[in-house]
Design a protein around this motif. Structure first.
Motif, PDB file in Angstrom:
ATOM      1  N   MET A  11       0.846  -1.190   0.000  1.00  0.00           N
ATOM      2  CA  MET A  11       0.000   0.000   0.000  1.00  0.00           C
ATOM      3  C   MET A  11       0.882   1.240   0.000  1.00  0.00           C
ATOM      4  SD  MET A  11      -2.912   1.327   2.740  1.00  0.00           S
ATOM      5  CE  MET A  11      -4.083   0.017   2.339  1.00  0.00           C
ATOM      6  N   VAL A  12       0.527   2.214  -0.816  1.00  0.00           N
ATOM      7  CA  VAL A  12       1.230   3.486  -0.878  1.00  0.00           C
ATOM      8  C   VAL A  12       0.338   4.542  -0.249  1.00  0.00           C
ATOM      9  CG1 VAL A  12       2.277   5.222  -2.380  1.00  0.00           C
ATOM     10  CG2 VAL A  12       2.425   2.805  -2.988  1.00  0.00           C
ATOM     11  N   ALA A  13       0.888   5.294   0.700  1.00  0.00           N
ATOM     12  CA  ALA A  13       0.095   6.306   1.403  1.00  0.00           C
ATOM     13  C   ALA A  13      -0.453   7.335   0.429  1.00  0.00           C
ATOM     14  CB  ALA A  13       0.941   6.986   2.471  1.00  0.00           C
ATOM     15  N   GLU A  14      -1.729   7.624   0.562  1.00  0.00           N
ATOM     16  CA  GLU A  14      -2.376   8.578  -0.347  1.00  0.00           C
ATOM     17  C   GLU A  14      -1.779   9.982  -0.246  1.00  0.00           C
ATOM     18  OE1 GLU A  14      -6.485   8.835   0.723  1.00  0.00           O
ATOM     19  OE2 GLU A  14      -6.071   9.478   2.776  1.00  0.00           O
ATOM     20  N   ASN A  15      -1.190  10.297   0.890  1.00  0.00           N
ATOM     21  CA  ASN A  15      -0.635  11.637   1.096  1.00  0.00           C
ATOM     22  C   ASN A  15       0.870  11.707   0.848  1.00  0.00           C
ATOM     23  OD1 ASN A  15      -0.218  10.012   3.349  1.00  0.00           O
ATOM     24  ND2 ASN A  15      -0.232  11.720   4.792  1.00  0.00           N
ATOM     25  N   ALA A  16       1.439  10.675   0.219  1.00  0.00           N
ATOM     26  CA  ALA A  16       2.880  10.669  -0.069  1.00  0.00           C
ATOM     27  C   ALA A  16       3.195  11.629  -1.207  1.00  0.00           C
ATOM     28  CB  ALA A  16       3.340   9.263  -0.441  1.00  0.00           C
ATOM     29  N   PRO A  17       4.149  12.555  -1.010  1.00  0.00           N
ATOM     30  CA  PRO A  17       4.558  13.464  -2.106  1.00  0.00           C
ATOM     31  C   PRO A  17       5.299  12.701  -3.199  1.00  0.00           C
ATOM     32  CG  PRO A  17       5.251  14.281   0.057  1.00  0.00           C
ATOM     33  CD  PRO A  17       4.838  12.862   0.239  1.00  0.00           C
ATOM     34  N   LEU A  18       5.142  13.155  -4.431  1.00  0.00           N
ATOM     35  CA  LEU A  18       5.777  12.497  -5.567  1.00  0.00           C
ATOM     36  C   LEU A  18       7.057  13.221  -5.982  1.00  0.00           C
ATOM     37  CD1 LEU A  18       2.584  11.867  -7.726  1.00  0.00           C
ATOM     38  CD2 LEU A  18       3.814  10.191  -6.339  1.00  0.00           C
ATOM     39  N   ILE A  19       8.073  12.438  -6.343  1.00  0.00           N
ATOM     40  CA  ILE A  19       9.296  12.995  -6.905  1.00  0.00           C
ATOM     41  C   ILE A  19       9.115  13.067  -8.416  1.00  0.00           C
ATOM     42  CG2 ILE A  19      11.780  12.702  -7.199  1.00  0.00           C
ATOM     43  CD1 ILE A  19      11.791  11.071  -4.616  1.00  0.00           C
ATOM     44  N   LEU A  20       9.198  14.256  -8.961  1.00  0.00           N
ATOM     45  CA  LEU A  20       8.952  14.483 -10.382  1.00  0.00           C
ATOM     46  C   LEU A  20      10.274  14.636 -11.144  1.00  0.00           C
ATOM     47  CD1 LEU A  20       6.063  17.098  -9.982  1.00  0.00           C
ATOM     48  CD2 LEU A  20       5.902  14.602 -10.042  1.00  0.00           C
ATOM     49  N   SER A  21      10.174  14.615 -12.459  1.00  0.00           N
ATOM     50  CA  SER A  21      11.368  14.752 -13.291  1.00  0.00           C
ATOM     51  C   SER A  21      12.071  16.082 -13.043  1.00  0.00           C
ATOM     52  CB  SER A  21      11.000  14.627 -14.774  1.00  0.00           C
ATOM     53  OG  SER A  21      10.035  15.611 -15.144  1.00  0.00           O
ATOM     54  N   LEU A  22      11.317  17.137 -12.777  1.00  0.00           N
ATOM     55  CA  LEU A  22      11.947  18.442 -12.535  1.00  0.00           C
ATOM     56  C   LEU A  22      12.723  18.470 -11.223  1.00  0.00           C
ATOM     57  CD1 LEU A  22       9.948  19.944 -10.278  1.00  0.00           C
ATOM     58  CD2 LEU A  22       8.584  20.434 -12.294  1.00  0.00           C
ATOM     59  N   HIS A  23      12.311  17.613 -10.261  1.00  0.00           N
ATOM     60  CA  HIS A  23      13.059  17.513  -9.003  1.00  0.00           C
ATOM     61  C   HIS A  23      14.431  16.895  -9.246  1.00  0.00           C
ATOM     62  CE1 HIS A  23       8.884  17.397  -6.986  1.00  0.00           C
ATOM     63  NE2 HIS A  23       9.408  18.587  -6.766  1.00  0.00           N
ATOM     64  N   LYS A  24      14.459  15.820 -10.026  1.00  0.00           N
ATOM     65  CA  LYS A  24      15.729  15.153 -10.325  1.00  0.00           C
ATOM     66  C   LYS A  24      16.666  16.083 -11.091  1.00  0.00           C
ATOM     67  CE  LYS A  24      13.745  10.499 -10.521  1.00  0.00           C
ATOM     68  NZ  LYS A  24      13.531   9.299 -11.358  1.00  0.00           N
ATOM     69  N   GLY A 158      12.301   8.397  15.930  1.00  0.00           N
ATOM     70  CA  GLY A 158      10.995   9.004  16.141  1.00  0.00           C
ATOM     71  C   GLY A 158      10.235   9.267  14.857  1.00  0.00           C
ATOM     72  N   GLN A 159      10.950   9.357  13.731  1.00  0.00           N
ATOM     73  CA  GLN A 159      10.294   9.602  12.449  1.00  0.00           C
ATOM     74  C   GLN A 159       9.409   8.431  12.029  1.00  0.00           C
ATOM     75  OE1 GLN A 159       9.864  12.177  10.742  1.00  0.00           O
ATOM     76  NE2 GLN A 159       9.171  11.450   8.745  1.00  0.00           N
ATOM     77  N   ALA A 160       9.661   7.242  12.562  1.00  0.00           N
ATOM     78  CA  ALA A 160       8.819   6.092  12.234  1.00  0.00           C
ATOM     79  C   ALA A 160       7.372   6.372  12.601  1.00  0.00           C
ATOM     80  CB  ALA A 160       9.319   4.847  12.951  1.00  0.00           C
ATOM     81  N   ALA A 161       7.167   7.031  13.731  1.00  0.00           N
ATOM     82  CA  ALA A 161       5.809   7.367  14.165  1.00  0.00           C
ATOM     83  C   ALA A 161       5.247   8.518  13.344  1.00  0.00           C
ATOM     84  CB  ALA A 161       5.807   7.714  15.652  1.00  0.00           C
ATOM     85  N   ALA A 162       6.020   9.590  13.205  1.00  0.00           N
ATOM     86  CA  ALA A 162       5.533  10.772  12.479  1.00  0.00           C
ATOM     87  C   ALA A 162       5.271  10.462  11.010  1.00  0.00           C
ATOM     88  CB  ALA A 162       6.547  11.909  12.596  1.00  0.00           C
ATOM     89  N   GLY A 163       6.155   9.713  10.385  1.00  0.00           N
ATOM     90  CA  GLY A 163       6.026   9.440   8.964  1.00  0.00           C
ATOM     91  C   GLY A 163       4.920   8.461   8.623  1.00  0.00           C
ATOM     92  N   SER A 164       4.661   7.515   9.520  1.00  0.00           N
ATOM     93  CA  SER A 164       3.659   6.488   9.237  1.00  0.00           C
ATOM     94  C   SER A 164       2.262   6.879   9.700  1.00  0.00           C
ATOM     95  CB  SER A 164       4.058   5.174   9.923  1.00  0.00           C
ATOM     96  OG  SER A 164       3.965   5.313  11.342  1.00  0.00           O
ATOM     97  N   GLY A 165       2.192   7.800  10.664  1.00  0.00           N
ATOM     98  CA  GLY A 165       0.897   8.156  11.218  1.00  0.00           C
ATOM     99  C   GLY A 165       0.505   7.292  12.398  1.00  0.00           C
ATOM    100  N   LEU A 166       1.396   6.412  12.816  1.00  0.00           N
ATOM    101  CA  LEU A 166       1.167   5.600  14.005  1.00  0.00           C
ATOM    102  C   LEU A 166       1.722   6.350  15.209  1.00  0.00           C
ATOM    103  CD1 LEU A 166      -0.063   2.746  14.410  1.00  0.00           C
ATOM    104  CD2 LEU A 166       2.259   1.860  14.465  1.00  0.00           C
ATOM    105  N   GLY A 167       0.981   6.421  16.269  1.00  0.00           N
ATOM    106  CA  GLY A 167       1.405   7.203  17.426  1.00  0.00           C
ATOM    107  C   GLY A 167       2.708   6.719  18.030  1.00  0.00           C
ATOM    108  N   PRO A 168       3.498   7.614  18.650  1.00  0.00           N
ATOM    109  CA  PRO A 168       4.800   7.228  19.210  1.00  0.00           C
ATOM    110  C   PRO A 168       4.702   6.187  20.317  1.00  0.00           C
ATOM    111  CG  PRO A 168       4.194   9.466  19.882  1.00  0.00           C
ATOM    112  CD  PRO A 168       3.231   9.061  18.819  1.00  0.00           C
ATOM    113  N   GLY A 169       3.581   6.137  20.997  1.00  0.00           N
ATOM    114  CA  GLY A 169       3.420   5.151  22.058  1.00  0.00           C
ATOM    115  C   GLY A 169       3.316   3.725  21.554  1.00  0.00           C
TER     116      GLY A 169
END
Length: 342
Positions: A11-24, A158-169
């Motif tokens: 599953m790919v998170a619906e809110n994941a930003p995309l890397i575009l050709s102009l970024h590269k 700590g980014q595992a919680a923030a990035g995934s949306g799962l609480g730090p606890g």
């Protein structure tokens, strides 16, 4: 690897930003420029994509499902990028080109789109095991790493919680992974780097080439200051110490236990770019071992000096070794503590 990817297992998170050709393209132009600071990026467009995310103009996965409003979002994105491109003296990008690029991959990506945060929370409530794997080292963290020679995101645990949306606890155990010596890919400070025969030896025996880019890694002695600091900033419960066998056969092994900065002894890695470049490692020298550690699956199979080395590292970094790897083979691991044990 013989695995068929389907929406049932990925599953790919619906809110994941995309890397575009102009970024590269922008990433490569910046890194290849003779002006300014060279960071040593992979030129994959990750940094510029994060800039757009923070600037609230990113194109996200969910936008592919709404082509009617996508063109407006692309125009907003290009208002920023084309101004940059004019300043760099390169041609502007047409919105239709980006729109067609995105529409060309939309049907491949959208079947995988979903609410990752909800799926993870459901699995957690069902008592299922969830493993988060960091993509980059803790010292490439945008806040706590060797800034500005860092990546564009947070890479501490700590980014595992923030990035995934799962609480730090929900995070029960943090396993830090480090080698029995130190390596780095790309530019930036490296206090214990060995630009000599020892560095060459570690690189060749450890097969030190970057996984993503194939770039040769810089090598040096184990830096307990850096690891100890990473243990604290990531809240690490135990360490997986790898590549112990690379040190086999050395007469002596050095370990950095502190730094000297402008004539003063310090026990931390400073945040200032200038100070990071000026620190000098202070070493303790340990006796090496001639017997091999390769393939050892228990403490009893390790040379006495190898055990002493591991115990000394535990003492210096303030964290126990939970796993000890003694070869590239998965089976050649001494499991001291199972991170998944209830």
């Amino acid at each position: 690897q013989g695995i068929s990817l389907t929406p049932d297992i990925l599953m790919v998170a619906e809110n994941a930003p995309l890397i575009l050709s102009l970024h590269k393209e922008l990433d490569a132009i910046r890194e290849g420029s003779n002006a300014g600071l060279r960071i040593g990026t992979t030129k994959r467009g990750i940094g510029p994509a994060y800039e757009d995310k923070v600037g609230r103009r990113a194109i996200r996965v969910m936008d592919l499902a709404e082509p009617d409003s996508l063109k407006e979002k692309i125009d907003r994105l290009l208002l920023h990028h084309n101004a940059l491109r004019r300043g760099l003296g390169i041609g502007e990008v047409e919105g239709q080109v980006i729109f067609e690029e995105l529409m060309a991959v939309a049907d491949q990506i959208l079947p995988y789109m979903g609410q990752v945060w909800a799926l993870l929370d459901d699995h957690r409530k069902q008592g299922k095991r969830i493993l988060f794997e960091g993509a980059q080292g803790a010292l490439l963290d945008n806040d706590h790493g060797t800034y500005p020679f860092v990546t564009s995101s947070n890479t501490v645990a700590g980014q595992a919680a923030a990035g995934s949306g799962l609480g730090p606890g929900a995070i029960d155990y943090v396993l830090g992974i480090t080698k029995a010596y130190t390596t780095r890919v790309g530019e930036g400070p490296f206090p214990t780097e060995q630009e000599n025969e020892m560095g060459q030896f570690l690189g060749e025996k450890g097969n030190e080439f970057g996984v993503v880019t194939g770039r040769k890694r810089r090598c040096g002695w184990f830096d307990a200051v850096l690891v100890r600091q990473s243990v604290r900033t990531s809240g690490i419960d135990g360490i997986a110490l790898t590549k112990l066998d690379v040190l086999d056969g050395l007469d002596e092994i050095k370990v950095c236990t502190a730094y000297e900065l402008d004539g003063h002894k310090i026990d931390f890695f400073p945040a200032s770019m200038g100070a990071q470049a000026r620190v000098k490692p202070l070493y303790e020298t340990l006796e090496g071992w001639k017997d091999t550690t390769a393939g050892a699956k228990s403490w009893a199979q390790l040379p006495a000096q190898a055990v002493k080395y591991v115990r000394y590292i535990e003492e210096l970094i303030g964290s126990p070794v939970a796993l000890l790897s003694t070869s590239p083979e998965r089976e050649d691991t001494i499991l001291v503590h199972d991170p998944f044990h209830d």
